[in-house]
Design an enzyme around this catalytic site. Structure first.
Site, PDB file in Angstrom:
ATOM      1  N   GLY A   5       0.794  -1.218   0.000  1.00 20.27           N
ATOM      2  CA  GLY A   5       0.000   0.000   0.000  1.00 20.27           C
ATOM      3  C   GLY A   5       0.825   1.266   0.000  1.00 20.27           C
ATOM      4  N   GLY A   6       2.033   1.180  -0.570  1.00 20.15           N
ATOM      5  CA  GLY A   6       2.893   2.358  -0.610  1.00 20.15           C
ATOM      6  C   GLY A   6       3.681   2.598   0.654  1.00 20.15           C
ATOM      7  N   GLU A  41      16.374  -1.982  -4.251  1.00 18.88           N
ATOM      8  CA  GLU A  41      16.111  -2.301  -5.651  1.00 18.88           C
ATOM      9  C   GLU A  41      16.369  -1.070  -6.503  1.00 18.88           C
ATOM     10  OE1 GLU A  41      12.080  -3.526  -6.077  1.00 18.88           O
ATOM     11  OE2 GLU A  41      11.246  -1.720  -5.201  1.00 18.88           O
ATOM     12  N   LYS A  42      16.600  -1.307  -7.770  1.00 13.46           N
ATOM     13  CA  LYS A  42      16.869  -0.234  -8.718  1.00 13.46           C
ATOM     14  C   LYS A  42      15.661   0.675  -8.844  1.00 13.46           C
ATOM     15  CE  LYS A  42      18.064   0.472 -13.608  1.00 13.46           C
ATOM     16  NZ  LYS A  42      18.461  -0.201 -14.868  1.00 13.46           N
ATOM     17  N   LYS A  78      -2.177   2.814  -5.404  1.00 12.83           N
ATOM     18  CA  LYS A  78      -2.986   2.904  -6.612  1.00 12.83           C
ATOM     19  C   LYS A  78      -4.323   3.607  -6.354  1.00 12.83           C
ATOM     20  CE  LYS A  78      -0.975  -1.595  -7.483  1.00 12.83           C
ATOM     21  NZ  LYS A  78      -1.225  -3.036  -7.369  1.00 12.83           N
ATOM     22  N   GLU A 116       3.757  -8.170  -9.993  1.00 16.73           N
ATOM     23  CA  GLU A 116       3.810  -6.738 -10.250  1.00 16.73           C
ATOM     24  C   GLU A 116       5.157  -6.363 -10.870  1.00 16.73           C
ATOM     25  OE1 GLU A 116       2.082  -4.009  -7.742  1.00 16.73           O
ATOM     26  OE2 GLU A 116       0.814  -5.423  -6.654  1.00 16.73           O
ATOM     27  N   GLU A 129       7.340  -7.271  -7.087  1.00 14.71           N
ATOM     28  CA  GLU A 129       6.940  -8.201  -6.032  1.00 14.71           C
ATOM     29  C   GLU A 129       5.803  -9.069  -6.561  1.00 14.71           C
ATOM     30  OE1 GLU A 129       5.138  -6.219  -2.716  1.00 14.71           O
ATOM     31  OE2 GLU A 129       3.768  -5.073  -3.968  1.00 14.71           O
ATOM     32  N   ARG A 133      -2.338 -12.882  -3.007  1.00 10.46           N
ATOM     33  CA  ARG A 133      -3.721 -12.726  -2.558  1.00 10.46           C
ATOM     34  C   ARG A 133      -4.547 -12.115  -3.677  1.00 10.46           C
ATOM     35  NH1 ARG A 133      -3.755  -7.240  -1.879  1.00 10.46           N
ATOM     36  NH2 ARG A 133      -1.776  -6.269  -1.295  1.00 10.46           N
ATOM     37  N   ARG A 179     -10.861   3.806  -7.287  1.00  4.45           N
ATOM     38  CA  ARG A 179     -10.987   3.613  -5.850  1.00  4.45           C
ATOM     39  C   ARG A 179     -11.542   4.894  -5.235  1.00  4.45           C
ATOM     40  NH1 ARG A 179      -5.781   0.209  -3.592  1.00  4.45           N
ATOM     41  NH2 ARG A 179      -5.305  -0.960  -5.497  1.00  4.45           N
TER      42      ARG A 179
END
Length: 302
Positions: A5-6, A41-42, A78, A116, A129, A133, A179
């Site tokens: 969730g960021g 990560e890059k 998102k 993703e 990642e 779910r 959303r």
């Protein structure tokens, strides 16, 4: 490693920034998820956020159900998702789909999940990642494939084989999800949960709303600010955008601020309509959209 969730993400542009960024991300991850394990990560600047829906059974069958573009985000979370992604060529879509299936097979994955990826402006894609779910945006895949993902997940959990093969999966039309969050876009998307004073959801052909709201319902402040998901399906992307505009105009949630007016403005934005956007869209355009909303006197109205 347990973020979502960021949350638990920090951008680092130089070596001197690393210690502070690492400590801040570690503390946030521990507070939010009870797990402060970290990885590096890059950083891909201004990418598209693309994901592939996966289904895998205990018999070793793994398929994907197409892609979703989730690049309209605020604070790495998102806000709007669509399927299929307009930016992908057939060749790139096939290559990314194969990579997603290979990743699930390599992990021995069973169930419904999402691989993703980020897609660079140069057309290179990178693994982010795998969400193990059903995700918030899973209905757009259901709308374009006709597959009930929750039903398939339950079948797999019961030990049954998948009902479909990869050759059975066909994408039809275009779907968009907005959303609708209980938050104030004019105050850095501050959560604003409260009691629903009046509620009206849109309807009609090609419109789906997933929500637990009802008149008099009090949205809890202890969970995500998501109040409802408004989704549409239409033969073409432009038709879907037009249908979403109409649906957001019909949506009424009184009692607390939401981001529905902002989503409506995005549906009219030329960059979005042309499909020429990336994850930096809101960072670049939010001030202009907020000013437009103030001019129209729409965003602050409850």
């Amino acid at each position: 490693s347990a973020g979502g969730g960021g949350r638990g993400i920090r951008r680092c542009d130089s070596a001197k920034d690393l210690p502070d960024a690492y400590a801040a991300a570690k503390a946030e991850a521990n507070a939010c998820f009870g797990n402060d394990e970290m990885y590096l990560e890059k950083l891909v600047l201004e990418p598209r956020h693309i994901e592939f829906q996966i289904l895998a059974d205990r018999q070793g069958h793994v398929i994907h159900l197409g892609d979703r573009d989730c690049s309209i985000q605020r604070r790495n979370q998102k806000l709007i998702e669509e399927a299929p992604a307009r930016c992908l060529t057939p060749e790139l879509r096939e290559e990314m789909g194969r990579a997603a299936v290979a990743a699930a097979k390599a992990a021995g994955y069973v169930g419904a999940g999402t691989v993703e990826l980020v897609l660079s402006p140069q057309g290179q894609f990178y693994f982010i990642e795998m969400n193990t779910r059903i995700q918030v945006e899973h209905p757009v895949t259901e709308l374009v494939t006709g597959v009930d993902l929750v039903k398939e997940q339950l079948r797999v959990a019961a030990g049954l084989p998948l009902s479909f093969t990869q050759e059975d999966i066909h994408v039809s039309g275009h779907a968009i999800e907005c959303r609708i969050n209980a938050e104030d876009p004019t105050a850095n998307f501050r959560p604003c949960p409260g009691k629903v004073e009046f509620l009206h959801f849109p309807g009609g052909p090609g419109v789906r709303v997933d929500s637990a709201l009802y008149n008099g319902y009090t949205l809890s402040p202890y969970y995500d600010s998501l109040a409802a998901k408004v989704m549409v399906h239409a033969p073409t992307r432009l038709d879907a955008i037009r249908r979403m505009r109409r649906s957001l105009e019909e949506l009424v949630i009184e009692g607390y601020p939401t981001n529905s007016a902002l989503a409506h403005l995005i549906m009219h934005d030329g960059e979005f309509v042309r499909g020429q956007y990336d994850t930096s869209f809101l960072d670049r355009n939010l001030p202009r959209l907020l000013e437009l909303a103030r001019t129209c006197d729409t965003l602050t109205a409850e």
